[in-house]
Write a protein that holds these residues in place. Structure first.
Motif, PDB file in Angstrom:
ATOM      1  N   HIS A 178      61.325 -28.266  50.782  1.00 40.35           N
ATOM      2  CA  HIS A 178      60.996 -26.959  51.343  1.00 40.35           C
ATOM      3  C   HIS A 178      61.671 -25.889  50.495  1.00 40.35           C
ATOM      4  O   HIS A 178      62.843 -26.031  50.132  1.00 40.35           O
ATOM      5  CB  HIS A 178      61.491 -26.838  52.781  1.00 40.35           C
ATOM      6  N   HIS A 179      60.943 -24.816  50.181  1.00 39.51           N
ATOM      7  CA  HIS A 179      61.496 -23.734  49.362  1.00 39.51           C
ATOM      8  C   HIS A 179      61.150 -22.392  49.974  1.00 39.51           C
ATOM      9  O   HIS A 179      60.044 -22.193  50.471  1.00 39.51           O
ATOM     10  CB  HIS A 179      60.951 -23.806  47.934  1.00 39.51           C
ATOM     11  N   THR A 222      57.729 -21.154  52.154  1.00 41.93           N
ATOM     12  CA  THR A 222      57.670 -20.212  53.263  1.00 41.93           C
ATOM     13  C   THR A 222      58.573 -19.021  53.016  1.00 41.93           C
ATOM     14  O   THR A 222      59.583 -19.142  52.311  1.00 41.93           O
ATOM     15  CB  THR A 222      58.072 -20.891  54.590  1.00 41.93           C
ATOM     16  N   SER A 223      58.243 -17.910  53.622  1.00 40.84           N
ATOM     17  CA  SER A 223      59.128 -16.747  53.595  1.00 40.84           C
ATOM     18  C   SER A 223      60.069 -16.752  54.806  1.00 40.84           C
ATOM     19  O   SER A 223      60.945 -15.904  54.911  1.00 40.84           O
ATOM     20  CB  SER A 223      58.310 -15.450  53.571  1.00 40.84           C
ATOM     21  N   VAL A 279      65.587 -26.828  50.422  1.00 42.35           N
ATOM     22  CA  VAL A 279      66.081 -28.020  51.113  1.00 42.35           C
ATOM     23  C   VAL A 279      65.268 -29.205  50.609  1.00 42.35           C
ATOM     24  O   VAL A 279      64.031 -29.168  50.610  1.00 42.35           O
ATOM     25  CB  VAL A 279      65.932 -27.915  52.652  1.00 42.35           C
ATOM     26  N   ILE A 280      65.980 -30.233  50.175  1.00 43.54           N
ATOM     27  CA  ILE A 280      65.347 -31.483  49.756  1.00 43.54           C
ATOM     28  C   ILE A 280      66.011 -32.606  50.548  1.00 43.54           C
ATOM     29  O   ILE A 280      67.241 -32.674  50.619  1.00 43.54           O
ATOM     30  CB  ILE A 280      65.513 -31.723  48.245  1.00 43.54           C
ATOM     31  N   VAL A 281      65.199 -33.457  51.146  1.00 42.33           N
ATOM     32  CA  VAL A 281      65.732 -34.596  51.896  1.00 42.33           C
ATOM     33  C   VAL A 281      64.969 -35.842  51.479  1.00 42.33           C
ATOM     34  O   VAL A 281      63.733 -35.832  51.417  1.00 42.33           O
ATOM     35  CB  VAL A 281      65.603 -34.396  53.428  1.00 42.33           C
ATOM     36  N   VAL A 282      65.713 -36.893  51.196  1.00 46.06           N
ATOM     37  CA  VAL A 282      65.128 -38.166  50.770  1.00 46.06           C
ATOM     38  C   VAL A 282      65.617 -39.266  51.706  1.00 46.06           C
ATOM     39  O   VAL A 282      66.812 -39.353  51.984  1.00 46.06           O
ATOM     40  CB  VAL A 282      65.523 -38.497  49.316  1.00 46.06           C
ATOM     41  N   ALA A 283      64.694 -40.083  52.160  1.00 49.31           N
ATOM     42  CA  ALA A 283      65.020 -41.228  53.012  1.00 49.31           C
ATOM     43  C   ALA A 283      64.665 -42.508  52.276  1.00 49.31           C
ATOM     44  O   ALA A 283      63.572 -42.634  51.715  1.00 49.31           O
ATOM     45  CB  ALA A 283      64.249 -41.150  54.325  1.00 49.31           C
ATOM     46  N   VAL A 331      70.933 -28.974  49.989  1.00 52.56           N
ATOM     47  CA  VAL A 331      70.633 -27.655  50.526  1.00 52.56           C
ATOM     48  C   VAL A 331      71.181 -26.642  49.533  1.00 52.56           C
ATOM     49  O   VAL A 331      72.396 -26.553  49.336  1.00 52.56           O
ATOM     50  CB  VAL A 331      71.259 -27.448  51.920  1.00 52.56           C
ATOM     51  N   GLY A 332      70.274 -25.918  48.888  1.00 53.90           N
ATOM     52  CA  GLY A 332      70.678 -24.889  47.947  1.00 53.90           C
ATOM     53  C   GLY A 332      70.744 -23.551  48.656  1.00 53.90           C
ATOM     54  O   GLY A 332      69.747 -23.098  49.219  1.00 53.90           O
TER      55      GLY A 332
END
Length: 139
Positions: free
Chosen positions: A80-81, A8-9, A94-98, A33-34
Motif C-alpha cells: 500500500h502506498h 490511496t490519498s 506499508v509492505i507486509v509479507v506472509a 512501514v515507511g
C-alpha cells in the motif's frame, strides 16, 4: 474484501494490513512501514507530497508482489502506498509479507521495498521552510 495492492490519498492502516495477510499456515509475517521523517541530510522536512502514475504504478506493484511470491516462495504480499500530502510521522508505504517461515518473509519484504523504489512510478517532493525539491525521480 482485502485489497493487497493499493494506492490511496487516505491514511494507511498498518494493523489492517497485517490482518489482511494473516493465514494459519504462515508462521512468519514481516512488515515494513515507511514513515515521513522530520529531516533529510540535516535539513528539517515539513511534509512530503507523493504523485503517482497510478495505472502503471499499480501494475508494477502487482508484478513486484507476484515476483516476490515466486522467488521467495511466500504465501502473500501486500503493498500500500500513499499519494498526496503526507505529514511527518505518517505512513507513506506499508509492505507486509506472509510466509510459512520467517527468512523468506524477511527476504521478500526487503525485495519488495527495494524494487518498488527502483521501478514504480511514484515520485516524492520534500517541503522545507525555504522551498521544496523533487527527490530522485524514477523510473
Amino acid at each position: 474484501m482485502k485489497t493487497l495492492i493499493h494506492i490511496t490519498s487516505e491514511k494507511l492502516d498498518p494493523q489492517a494490513c497485517l490482518v489482511a495477510v494473516s493465514y494459519p499456515e504462515c508462521g512468519g509475517i514481516v512488515s515494513f512501514v515507511g514513515t515521513v521523517r522530520n529531516q533529510t541530510k540535516g535539513k528539517p522536512v515539513l511534509k512530503l507530497e507523493f504523485e503517482a502514475y497510478e495505472k502503471m504504478a499499480l501494475k508494477e506493484m502487482q508484478k513486484i508482489a507476484d515476483q516476490a511470491k515466486i522467488a521467495f516462495q511466500v504465501e502473500e504480499v501486500l503493498i500500500h502506498h500513499r499519494t498526496g500530502l503526507v505529514k511527518v510521522g505518517e505512513e507513506a508505504v506499508v509492505i507486509v509479507v506472509a510466509a510459512p517461515h520467517r527468512k523468506a518473509a524477511f527476504q521478500a519484504c526487503e525485495y519488495c521495498i527495494d524494487t518498488l523504489k527502483e521501478r514504480v512510478p511514484i515520485w516524492k517532493k520534500e517541503f522545507f521552510e525555504d522551498g521544496e525539491v523533487w527527490v530522485s525521480a524514477h523510473p
